[in-house]
Scaffold this active site. Sequence first.
Site, PDB file in Angstrom:
ATOM      1  N   SER A  69       6.798  -7.117 -10.979  1.00 37.14           N
ATOM      2  CA  SER A  69       5.955  -7.411  -9.828  1.00 37.14           C
ATOM      3  C   SER A  69       4.899  -8.494 -10.108  1.00 37.14           C
ATOM      4  CB  SER A  69       5.328  -6.090  -9.388  1.00 37.14           C
ATOM      5  OG  SER A  69       4.614  -6.222  -8.207  1.00 37.14           O
ATOM      6  N   ASP A 291       7.476 -10.281  -7.034  1.00 38.90           N
ATOM      7  CA  ASP A 291       8.761  -9.753  -6.561  1.00 38.90           C
ATOM      8  C   ASP A 291       8.784  -9.659  -5.038  1.00 38.90           C
ATOM      9  OD1 ASP A 291       6.942  -7.674  -6.445  1.00 38.90           O
ATOM     10  OD2 ASP A 291       8.388  -6.131  -6.985  1.00 38.90           O
ATOM     11  N   ALA A 384      -4.619  -1.787   0.573  1.00 39.61           N
ATOM     12  CA  ALA A 384      -5.479  -2.966   0.702  1.00 39.61           C
ATOM     13  C   ALA A 384      -4.885  -4.161  -0.051  1.00 39.61           C
ATOM     14  CB  ALA A 384      -6.876  -2.641   0.177  1.00 39.61           C
ATOM     15  N   ARG A 499     -10.933   6.307 -10.563  1.00 39.85           N
ATOM     16  CA  ARG A 499      -9.611   6.915 -10.780  1.00 39.85           C
ATOM     17  C   ARG A 499      -8.920   6.257 -11.972  1.00 39.85           C
ATOM     18  NH1 ARG A 499      -5.897   3.180  -8.909  1.00 39.85           N
ATOM     19  NH2 ARG A 499      -4.120   4.550  -9.174  1.00 39.85           N
ATOM     20  N   SER A 501      -6.003   4.367 -13.731  1.00 39.14           N
ATOM     21  CA  SER A 501      -4.902   3.518 -13.266  1.00 39.14           C
ATOM     22  C   SER A 501      -3.573   4.180 -13.598  1.00 39.14           C
ATOM     23  CB  SER A 501      -4.979   2.161 -13.961  1.00 39.14           C
ATOM     24  OG  SER A 501      -3.730   1.517 -13.878  1.00 39.14           O
ATOM     25  N   GLY A 502      -2.583   3.944 -12.749  1.00 43.44           N
ATOM     26  CA  GLY A 502      -1.239   4.436 -13.038  1.00 43.44           C
ATOM     27  C   GLY A 502      -0.380   3.363 -13.696  1.00 43.44           C
TER      28      GLY A 502
HETATM   29  C1  16G Z   1       1.910   0.188  -8.222  1.00 43.43           C
HETATM   30  C2  16G Z   1       2.215   0.724  -6.857  1.00 43.43           C
HETATM   31  C3  16G Z   1       1.208   0.214  -5.851  1.00 43.43           C
HETATM   32  C4  16G Z   1      -0.187   0.578  -6.310  1.00 43.43           C
HETATM   33  C5  16G Z   1      -0.443   0.119  -7.727  1.00 43.43           C
HETATM   34  C6  16G Z   1      -1.734   0.728  -8.247  1.00 43.43           C
HETATM   35  C7  16G Z   1       4.428   1.188  -5.948  1.00 43.43           C
HETATM   36  C8  16G Z   1       5.754   0.614  -5.607  1.00 43.43           C
HETATM   37  N1  16G Z   1       3.552   0.315  -6.443  1.00 43.43           N
HETATM   38  O1  16G Z   1       2.027  -1.203  -8.252  1.00 43.43           O
HETATM   39  O2  16G Z   1       1.489   0.816  -4.627  1.00 43.43           O
HETATM   40  O3  16G Z   1      -1.143   0.008  -5.481  1.00 43.43           O
HETATM   41  O4  16G Z   1       0.598   0.579  -8.561  1.00 43.43           O
HETATM   42  O5  16G Z   1      -1.929   0.436  -9.584  1.00 43.43           O
HETATM   43  O6  16G Z   1       4.173   2.378  -5.787  1.00 43.43           O
HETATM   44  P1  16G Z   1      -3.014   1.183 -10.459  1.00 43.43           P
HETATM   45  O7  16G Z   1      -2.640   2.639 -10.519  1.00 43.43           O
HETATM   46  O8  16G Z   1      -2.955   0.492 -11.780  1.00 43.43           O
HETATM   47  O9  16G Z   1      -4.351   0.980  -9.787  1.00 43.43           O
HETATM   48 ZN    ZN Z   2       5.269  -6.379  -6.193  1.00 40.15          ZN
END
Ligand code: 16G
Ligand code: ZN
Length: 545
Positions: A69, A291, A384, A499, A501-502
């Site tokens: 991405s 992407d 956002a 929060r 990050s994921g």
């Molecule tokens: C991923 C998620 C996006 C989210 C971002 C947050 C999908 C397909 N993509 O790119 O929706 O905004 O993670 O990232 O679910 P973060 O957890 O690092 O803030």
């Molecule tokens: Zn993307």
Amino acid sequence: MAQIIDYNKIKEASAKHPKLKEINYTYGTAGFRMKAEYLESVIFRVGILAGLRSKKLNSKVIGIMVTASHNPEADNGVKLVDPNGEMLEQRWEGYATQLANAQSEEDLITVIKSIVSQNEIDESKNAIVVYARDTRPSGPKLIAALEDGIKAINAVGENLGIKTTPQLHYFTNYLNCCEKPAEGRYEELADKLYYEKFANAFYKAVGDNQRLSTVYIDAANGVGAPKLRELTEWINKINDNIFKVTIINDDINARGKLNFQCGADYVKTGQNPPLGLNLACEHRAASLDGDADRIVFYYVEEDGTFRLLDGDKIAALSAGFIIELVKTAGLDINVGVVQTAYANGSSTAYLEEELKVPVSCVPTGVKHLHHKAQEYDVGVYFEANGHGTILFSSEARTAEQEKAVKKLQALSELINQTVGDALSDLLFVESILMNRQWSFQKWNSIYTDMPNRLVKVVVSNRHIFKTTNAERTLVEPKGLQEKIDKLVAQYKNGRSFVRPSGTEDVVRVYAEASTREDCDELAFKVAGLVYDEAGGTGGRPSEFL
Ligand code: 16G
Ligand code: ZN
């Protein structure tokens, strides 16, 4: 005729893609994502998992997208797509993690066998998988590893070549509900069907409204560039006077340019135009990500002020137009908007108070938004950051043929309902603006964004952060939320949340307040608090208060 799973074959094939010892993998919000050199074994195993999932679902087609991405060019990633074009079912994310972390070939076989038995998978079922990649230089090597995995589990694999993420979602869904193409024709058809569908829907949605000025599109030097170019050629074939774009940052061959100082994430985070774009005040512009599943729009005022039209503005524009159509047609349809904690407070107020539309807030990540949006007849969801789409239930799609209903139908065909799609979102926004004959300035004026800031805090262990209330309240570390609340209370219209990050090894702090000064002060105070009280590491940034 499919054979049952040949575990020896898998073992042998796996030995060519051994797992790196030191790495612990997690299938997170964005699938697996990291430096490309760590991903070979993971991608091989994702091929196997996709085969298992297809067998489990009675030979339905499973999609696999190889992309990272908006991440830097050196990263890559992989994500599985379920038959209806949606994200992989959550329980299977756990299997993906288990497979990726199996250390030896024996461990890998044990995990596969346990997935087979837990899900009562009939090993003799056929499996079919389609896969695509973005333009990253590491793509071809990873695709080769993926193909080894697909072959090892005796699945049929169809390579779609270079595609946007939303194209892969769209085509996966298509293959499961419509006629499958002949072998060898998948790649070409995945483009053709997509262009044809969205070009025709755009033509229908814009009607005979007057065309607007050119849109300058920053394609982040990624896959969006060639795909948008071809899509606009299809639109021009129908009517070459309805849509004009100029694509910049379209160099997909030069090394080091992908997402570099350009693209949706860069523009949204920095609130600045991308490299390579000289914005004059009458210009309309937008940025895609690497992407092409995110888009943000922007322009500059006469005095040079940069104005961003982000996912919240897209949601407000879309919801406003749809509600008007629903009212005009006198339809009994419920429209709802889904946001995350990152949504600007002004956007939520505009939706609830002016449009009187119900708004719900869910945790970050497309799967949460998508799921919630399915509860409405028309569910609008945008993060956002510019990722989002609109879901139309079949009820809304089959309503009687009046003018507003027709337009609503045209809109429902114009949006990629499987997943957020920058190219389809672009056409969708443009068609509303054409119907309304609105400039970007007019669109921007529907509400005024609250000053906001996002800050990263590096901590020794982000997993100690636990949230509730759609990520707006910290439950752990204990006592921290109370301290944040005290800070927030000192600022007019203050709002802040923390929060983990994921997708990155950091904790994110978001803050909003009435003025830019207050907002920055609040953000850096909360960041400082988190750093001091929850294991900040790597040196305390000087801007933290
Ligand atoms: C991923 C998620 C996006 C989210 C971002 C947050 C999908 C397909 N993509 O790119 O929706 O905004 O993670 O990232 O679910 P973060 O957890 O690092 O803030
Ligand atoms: Zn993307």
